[in-house]
Design an enzyme around this catalytic site. Sequence first.
Site, PDB file in Angstrom:
ATOM      1  CB  VAL A 174      -0.936   0.000   1.226  1.00  0.00           C
ATOM      2  CG1 VAL A 174      -1.815   1.245   1.223  1.00  0.00           C
ATOM      3  CG2 VAL A 174      -1.792  -1.265   1.240  1.00  0.00           C
ATOM      4  CG  ASP A 218       5.124  -2.144  17.484  1.00  0.00           C
ATOM      5  OD1 ASP A 218       5.101  -1.151  18.239  1.00  0.00           O
ATOM      6  OD2 ASP A 218       6.093  -2.429  16.765  1.00  0.00           O
ATOM      7  CG  ASP A 232       5.522  -4.619  13.208  1.00  0.00           C
ATOM      8  OD1 ASP A 232       5.430  -5.802  13.575  1.00  0.00           O
ATOM      9  OD2 ASP A 232       6.545  -3.938  13.378  1.00  0.00           O
TER      10      ASP A 232
END
Length: 364
Positions: free
Chosen positions: A124, A233, A251
């Site tokens: 993206v 995260d 992530d």
Amino acid sequence: MATAPRPRTTTRDREDIARRLTAWLGTRLPGAKAVRVTVPESNGMSSETLLFELDHPEPPARACALRLAADPAAYTVFPVYDMTRQYRTMRLVAEHSDLPVPRMLWLEEDPVPLAAPFFVMERVRGRVPPDVMPYTYEGNWLHAADDAERERLEAASVGLLARLHDQVPPKEAEFLTLPGEGEALRRHVTAQHAYYDWVVDGRARSPLIEAAFDRLEELWPRDPGEAVLNWGDARIGNVVYDGFEPVAVLDWEMAALAPREVDLGWTVYLHRFFQDLTVAFGQRGLPDFLRRDRVEARYAELTGHTPRHMDFYTLYAALRHAIVMLRIAYRQVHFGEATVPADPDTLILHHGSLRAMVQGSYWD
């Protein structure tokens, strides 16, 4: 911070990886080739990322990103890299929420093709708030934005957490339940204790981190509340933005079932980590951005859940981050980039703020 050498992030041969990637792609999509293979400047010291273009007459996606488990020879940040778990988490979030998660293309669990498991997703395009130098420093797009633009980004980013926690059924995320006994928060903290023990195995222990664990027990919430899917995260450095709107949430290797406040505490503290460093180096930073009171109030407005026990959860975030920082410091020692000082606590960049949290004076 401005002059320290950036720690190495890999020991792998990129050209070799590119050749092997093209060979593997041919087994999934005959005739496909990986071209223009690059490594993003923001590549971290955990799982590695490769960006490439997929050359094929009918590609499922033209621009791709590959997430590769960390090289075991590179003194890894975490003891285990479960790429299947990450892949399943991202598929789950895409299926059960409206969060912008990249489209997952392939999972390879066999370590042979690239010497470690990996997955491929559609890339993206957009921009990410930088970590080096941090977005709180002058000279980057987020710092240069005006207050209204940063307000838009902050509101949209807190909205990601609200929607994640509200929309994904915890029952569907049970594979993310951490091992051990007790409720989700106890399991989460127990896992962090085990991670700390792994980090200091054969190395100097941290009195400050151990004091922080003790302080957590003193502040332990009487009722931690429901467990939801936590991103893990949860910070703006793991979001791709188009303008000031999120277009990809990245992530997920630290995802787990935990109380909502685990993510909220991480979001609040990871910004403060950068803000405190920036002030220490003589810049004003972004003191009005991602403030704890505003994050809590906005989250409550969006979800109907008023965050509780946030002194506990911000301390927990600072403690978790300290363990990661200590591992990264010992990694630099391993590669001859640093030496262990007499006081190992000084290897933790935010040892001052963590100590203030343990003492109960940080938020005064």
